[in-house]
Design a protein around this motif. Structure first.
Motif, mmCIF file in Angstrom:
data_model
loop_
_atom_site.group_PDB
_atom_site.id
_atom_site.type_symbol
_atom_site.label_atom_id
_atom_site.label_comp_id
_atom_site.label_asym_id
_atom_site.label_seq_id
_atom_site.Cartn_x
_atom_site.Cartn_y
_atom_site.Cartn_z
ATOM 1 N N GLN A 61 0.841 -1.171 0.000
ATOM 2 C CA GLN A 61 0.000 0.000 0.000
ATOM 3 C C GLN A 61 0.889 1.238 0.000
ATOM 4 O OE1 GLN A 61 -0.132 -2.180 2.571
ATOM 5 N NE2 GLN A 61 0.582 -1.113 4.347
ATOM 6 N N GLY A 62 0.349 2.317 -0.416
ATOM 7 C CA GLY A 62 1.095 3.561 -0.461
ATOM 8 C C GLY A 62 0.196 4.731 -0.165
ATOM 9 N N ILE A 63 0.833 5.862 0.000
ATOM 10 C CA ILE A 63 0.112 7.110 0.209
ATOM 11 C C ILE A 63 0.354 7.951 -1.037
ATOM 12 C CG2 ILE A 63 -0.075 9.176 1.630
ATOM 13 C CD1 ILE A 63 0.793 7.433 3.992
ATOM 14 N N TYR A 64 -0.714 8.382 -1.671
ATOM 15 C CA TYR A 64 -0.635 9.068 -2.951
ATOM 16 C C TYR A 64 -1.284 10.438 -2.869
ATOM 17 C CZ TYR A 64 0.486 4.356 -4.382
ATOM 18 O OH TYR A 64 1.070 3.127 -4.473
ATOM 19 N N ARG A 65 -0.772 11.366 -3.679
ATOM 20 C CA ARG A 65 -1.353 12.709 -3.755
ATOM 21 C C ARG A 65 -2.544 12.683 -4.700
ATOM 22 N NH1 ARG A 65 2.299 17.013 -2.196
ATOM 23 N NH2 ARG A 65 4.320 16.105 -1.746
ATOM 24 N N ILE A 66 -3.579 13.425 -4.315
ATOM 25 C CA ILE A 66 -4.779 13.497 -5.160
ATOM 26 C C ILE A 66 -5.230 14.951 -5.261
ATOM 27 C CG2 ILE A 66 -6.326 13.032 -3.216
ATOM 28 C CD1 ILE A 66 -8.114 11.525 -5.246
ATOM 29 N N LYS A 67 -5.625 15.344 -6.465
ATOM 30 C CA LYS A 67 -6.241 16.661 -6.694
ATOM 31 C C LYS A 67 -7.698 16.399 -7.003
ATOM 32 C CE LYS A 67 -4.053 19.894 -8.999
ATOM 33 N NZ LYS A 67 -3.339 20.575 -10.089
ATOM 34 N N ARG A 68 -8.572 16.962 -6.193
ATOM 35 C CA ARG A 68 -10.014 16.736 -6.330
ATOM 36 C C ARG A 68 -10.612 17.645 -7.389
ATOM 37 N NH1 ARG A 68 -11.666 12.340 -3.166
ATOM 38 N NH2 ARG A 68 -10.395 12.289 -1.310
ATOM 39 N N LEU A 69 -11.533 17.085 -8.174
ATOM 40 C CA LEU A 69 -12.285 17.845 -9.156
ATOM 41 C C LEU A 69 -13.516 18.410 -8.461
ATOM 42 C CD1 LEU A 69 -12.618 18.651 -12.136
ATOM 43 C CD2 LEU A 69 -13.888 16.532 -12.462
ATOM 44 N N GLU A 70 -13.597 19.742 -8.395
ATOM 45 C CA GLU A 70 -14.710 20.403 -7.720
ATOM 46 C C GLU A 70 -15.285 21.480 -8.630
ATOM 47 O OE1 GLU A 70 -12.895 21.914 -4.195
ATOM 48 O OE2 GLU A 70 -12.658 19.936 -3.304
ATOM 49 N N ASN A 71 -16.537 21.363 -8.971
ATOM 50 C CA ASN A 71 -17.242 22.343 -9.802
ATOM 51 C C ASN A 71 -16.529 22.610 -11.124
ATOM 52 O OD1 ASN A 71 -19.158 22.652 -7.754
ATOM 53 N ND2 ASN A 71 -17.908 24.199 -6.744
ATOM 54 N N GLY A 72 -15.991 21.575 -11.743
ATOM 55 C CA GLY A 72 -15.355 21.723 -13.046
ATOM 56 C C GLY A 72 -13.892 22.116 -13.015
ATOM 57 N N ASP A 73 -13.351 22.458 -11.846
ATOM 58 C CA ASP A 73 -11.942 22.836 -11.721
ATOM 59 C C ASP A 73 -11.270 21.970 -10.673
ATOM 60 O OD1 ASP A 73 -11.814 24.926 -13.610
ATOM 61 O OD2 ASP A 73 -12.730 26.309 -12.186
ATOM 62 N N GLU A 95 -5.510 22.584 -3.409
ATOM 63 C CA GLU A 95 -5.089 21.804 -2.246
ATOM 64 C C GLU A 95 -4.961 20.339 -2.630
ATOM 65 O OE1 GLU A 95 -7.065 20.258 1.879
ATOM 66 O OE2 GLU A 95 -7.711 22.175 1.071
ATOM 67 N N LYS A 96 -3.779 19.785 -2.422
ATOM 68 C CA LYS A 96 -3.556 18.371 -2.713
ATOM 69 C C LYS A 96 -3.744 17.580 -1.432
ATOM 70 C CE LYS A 96 -0.397 19.278 -6.440
ATOM 71 N NZ LYS A 96 0.974 19.280 -6.899
ATOM 72 N N GLN A 97 -4.514 16.514 -1.507
ATOM 73 C CA GLN A 97 -4.764 15.664 -0.354
ATOM 74 C C GLN A 97 -3.991 14.366 -0.511
ATOM 75 O OE1 GLN A 97 -8.993 15.264 -0.523
ATOM 76 N NE2 GLN A 97 -9.373 17.262 0.368
ATOM 77 N N LEU A 98 -3.839 13.653 0.585
ATOM 78 C CA LEU A 98 -3.175 12.355 0.561
ATOM 79 C C LEU A 98 -4.210 11.261 0.786
ATOM 80 C CD1 LEU A 98 0.004 13.174 2.684
ATOM 81 C CD2 LEU A 98 -0.214 13.120 0.207
ATOM 82 N N ILE A 99 -4.088 10.167 0.032
ATOM 83 C CA ILE A 99 -4.976 9.024 0.193
ATOM 84 C C ILE A 99 -4.139 7.759 0.340
ATOM 85 C CG2 ILE A 99 -6.923 10.026 -1.072
ATOM 86 C CD1 ILE A 99 -6.037 8.291 -3.473
ATOM 87 N N THR A 100 -4.685 6.775 1.029
ATOM 88 C CA THR A 100 -4.047 5.471 1.164
ATOM 89 C C THR A 100 -4.680 4.527 0.161
ATOM 90 O OG1 THR A 100 -3.688 5.866 3.515
ATOM 91 C CG2 THR A 100 -3.528 3.596 2.753
ATOM 92 N N ALA A 101 -3.839 3.822 -0.598
ATOM 93 C CA ALA A 101 -4.372 2.935 -1.636
ATOM 94 C C ALA A 101 -3.450 1.745 -1.851
ATOM 95 C CB ALA A 101 -4.527 3.693 -2.950
ATOM 96 N N ILE A 102 -4.043 0.648 -2.281
ATOM 97 C CA ILE A 102 -3.312 -0.493 -2.799
ATOM 98 C C ILE A 102 -3.455 -0.409 -4.307
ATOM 99 C CG2 ILE A 102 -3.190 -2.998 -2.938
ATOM 100 C CD1 ILE A 102 -4.421 -3.073 -0.101
ATOM 101 N N VAL A 103 -2.329 -0.327 -5.026
ATOM 102 C CA VAL A 103 -2.333 -0.143 -6.475
ATOM 103 C C VAL A 103 -1.856 -1.432 -7.128
ATOM 104 C CG1 VAL A 103 -1.373 1.193 -8.380
ATOM 105 C CG2 VAL A 103 -1.903 2.318 -6.218
ATOM 106 N N THR A 104 -2.651 -1.951 -8.062
ATOM 107 C CA THR A 104 -2.295 -3.179 -8.768
ATOM 108 C C THR A 104 -2.481 -2.974 -10.270
ATOM 109 O OG1 THR A 104 -4.534 -4.105 -8.648
ATOM 110 C CG2 THR A 104 -3.054 -4.612 -6.821
ATOM 111 N N PRO A 105 -1.849 -3.817 -11.075
ATOM 112 C CA PRO A 105 -2.085 -3.740 -12.524
ATOM 113 C C PRO A 105 -3.516 -4.152 -12.843
ATOM 114 C CG PRO A 105 -0.139 -5.069 -12.018
ATOM 115 C CD PRO A 105 -0.836 -4.794 -10.732
#
Length: 116
Positions: free
Chosen positions: A15-27, A31-41
């Motif tokens: 698992q890792g912690i990844y940066r995410i930019k949220r889409l809000e009202n078309g833009d 503010e970049k948030q961090l999320i925890t995810a398991i990434v697989t092919p």
């Protein structure tokens, strides 16, 4: 129902912690948030969930603890990926998404070339 949240704390799953930019009202939010995810092919069956024109782009499957929105941008291995599908498996302790490699020049909002 079996709650899968424990898998995110298990050393057997990468698992890792990844940066995410949220889409809000078309833009996209600044503010970049961090999320925890398991990434697989992805598998060929996963790719069938994508629109036909996007199936040849590099794609990852994400198992997340937090909910995301279609269109959010996630940075994986220093490359931006756009969330294209999302499934709410919150009752089982996780969320599922497919993220397709995203290039800023290929975005829907690109101004393209100005002809003078």
């Amino acid at each position: 129902m079996i709650n899968q949240k424990a898998r995110f704390r298990s050393s057997h799953f990468k698992q890792g912690i990844y940066r995410i930019k949220r889409l809000e009202n078309g833009d996209y939010s600044e503010e970049k948030q961090l999320i925890t995810a398991i990434v697989t092919p992805t598998t060929p069956n996963d790719l069938e969930l994508l629109p036909e024109g996007e199936r040849f782009y590099p794609t990852f499957k994400l198992y997340l603890l937090e909910s995301v929105n279609i269109g959010d941008l996630v940075k994986i291995q220093n490359v931006q990926y756009k969330i294209r599908t999302f499934s709410d498996w919150g009752a089982y302790g996780y969320y599922h998404a497919l993220a397709v490699r995203h290039s800023e020049t290929a975005s829907d909002r690109s101004d393209g070339f100005v002809v003078t």
